[in-house]
Design a protein around this motif. Sequence first.
Motif, PDB file in Angstrom:
ATOM      1  N   THR A   1       0.867  -1.184   0.000  1.00 48.42           N
ATOM      2  CA  THR A   1       0.000   0.000   0.000  1.00 48.42           C
ATOM      3  C   THR A   1       0.904   1.233   0.000  1.00 48.42           C
ATOM      4  O   THR A   1       1.640   1.456   0.970  1.00 48.42           O
ATOM      5  CB  THR A   1      -0.899   0.021   1.255  1.00 48.42           C
ATOM      6  N   PRO A   2       0.864   2.044  -1.051  1.00 44.44           N
ATOM      7  CA  PRO A   2       1.755   3.207  -1.090  1.00 44.44           C
ATOM      8  C   PRO A   2       1.531   4.202   0.055  1.00 44.44           C
ATOM      9  O   PRO A   2       2.484   4.756   0.597  1.00 44.44           O
ATOM     10  CB  PRO A   2       1.431   3.845  -2.439  1.00 44.44           C
ATOM     11  N   LEU A   3       0.252   4.417   0.426  1.00 44.07           N
ATOM     12  CA  LEU A   3      -0.062   5.386   1.475  1.00 44.07           C
ATOM     13  C   LEU A   3      -1.177   4.850   2.355  1.00 44.07           C
ATOM     14  O   LEU A   3      -2.266   4.540   1.869  1.00 44.07           O
ATOM     15  CB  LEU A   3      -0.492   6.718   0.857  1.00 44.07           C
ATOM     16  N   TYR A   4      -0.918   4.749   3.646  1.00 46.51           N
ATOM     17  CA  TYR A   4      -1.923   4.245   4.583  1.00 46.51           C
ATOM     18  C   TYR A   4      -2.543   5.430   5.331  1.00 46.51           C
ATOM     19  O   TYR A   4      -1.857   6.175   6.034  1.00 46.51           O
ATOM     20  CB  TYR A   4      -1.294   3.278   5.578  1.00 46.51           C
ATOM     21  N   LEU A   5      -3.855   5.602   5.164  1.00 49.33           N
ATOM     22  CA  LEU A   5      -4.594   6.675   5.827  1.00 49.33           C
ATOM     23  C   LEU A   5      -5.700   6.101   6.703  1.00 49.33           C
ATOM     24  O   LEU A   5      -6.168   4.981   6.487  1.00 49.33           O
ATOM     25  CB  LEU A   5      -5.219   7.627   4.800  1.00 49.33           C
ATOM     26  N   LEU A   6      -6.126   6.891   7.650  1.00 54.45           N
ATOM     27  CA  LEU A   6      -7.261   6.537   8.501  1.00 54.45           C
ATOM     28  C   LEU A   6      -7.766   7.787   9.190  1.00 54.45           C
ATOM     29  O   LEU A   6      -7.263   8.903   8.957  1.00 54.45           O
ATOM     30  CB  LEU A   6      -6.877   5.472   9.529  1.00 54.45           C
TER      31      LEU A   6
END
Length: 520
Positions: free
Chosen positions: A228-233
């Motif tokens: 996953t290139p960018l993990y957001l939440l």
Amino acid sequence: MVKAKKSALLLMVLALTSSMALAACGSKDDDKETKTETTPAATTTDDSTKTDDTKEAAPASDLKPYKLVMVYPGTAQPDEAKVEDEINKYLTDKINATIDLQPIDWTAWEDKVNLMIASRDPVDIFFTAQWTKYAVNVSKNAFLDLAPLLDKYGQDIKTELDPAYLEGSKINGKNYGVPTNKELAAQGGIVYRKDWADELGIDMSAVKSIQDLDAVFAKVKAAKPEVTPLYLLKGENFDAHYFGNFDALGDTSIPGIILKDSTETTVKASYDTQRYVDTLKITRDFFNKGYINSDAATTTTMNTDALKAGNVFAITSSLKPGKDAELAASTGLVGKLAQIELNEKTVSTSETSGSMLAISTTSGDPNRAMMFINLLHTDKYLNNLLNFGIEGDHFSRDGEIITPSDNAKNYSPGAAWMFGNQFLNYVLNSEAPDKWDQFKKFNEGPKVSPGLGFVFDSEPVKAEVSAIVNIDRQYQVALETGSVDVDSVLAEYKDKLIKAGVEKVIAEKQKQFDAFLAAK
């Protein structure tokens, strides 16, 4: 008088940004002169580990036994009970108390704390902050006014902590939380897998903005499709307050913001702030391109845990010197992480109240709770035991430098910035030995928000704020993680906010802020 107080706060903060780390950067000889050795009988297995690390506390002989309950965000550690036992041996001698550490997973934090406060659960100490409903919970009578407790049992805090922190975190002239002594300036950016960037030949020095990350994530996705290139939440994304430099003028859950890196003083809803909306659209574009985790709007996995799992390239983060090294140590990725700053360094009221410990109005012994918080600010042994575990088990120590053991993976909470005085912390061998000197430099010359020293009083609009908080839960996370179409969903979100009275809230915030500015 008001003008003088606000000018004094600004002067204190500016002085703090140039000198706050001096005490932390003293030599060990200096430490020996200022700390008194008080090794408790219950923990005499290795007296040498406690020399110069403890501070004399009031005798515990006249105190009845009491168990403190401390609630804070974080992941439960496998060796938590073992460390808790050592803390309890020490606290029993110090203040005749024990403690029940109750970490709550970050993604469940807000809901569980809301329930605990509504249910009046017996809690002694809550972590709180400007970005996690501090002002809202004060209005709910969740936290005690700490003035009498600080005067009687927190005198060491008042001595050790720069006055700018206590002054800048007040609500209506009262302190409801004790700020952590840590870096004051704030900056946002990303922490990423440097080893993978090097492997793929990605020049990260070319990244100066969020948009510049597009080409980076495209290369990562093409070369490592399983990553996953960018993990957001929730709360950890490009529109987080630390990334957008949004000053909510108090509690971030209450609508109405200005930009910390601007001189503009007109309070606006986020949907009327161009930077916020533009960032929503960039995030949505990244989501559609498959750069962002598909469960970003609903995930219960913290970004640092996702990074630790080994299939994430980058996360957003509030930054400071050595944040990459701190995360590397807590995630088992030593030597593999790096950080990039992507906004201007700033200081605002949110930094003076960005990490605090509050005493609950349900506490069975507020005096003992303050005694414990006071120790976290002054007692080096206790502070490091809570943060890094047991010497000889979770780490070895050479002066101020510690080396994690093979068992460190079972106790690595990564929460030093939450508890007391971070300048008491040992420095990990994977961090820069001059870490605290770097903090001093980091605190020099930040952009000062026009809202520094102002905290909005939501009491006149508390009904509207309550309704808006519920609407935010429906829309905010989905929008800020790129999980939904911006144009249509933002319009729907705005319509519901207006019906709930958001314009009344913003008008009240502007009114109070204008009065604050006029008094300068």
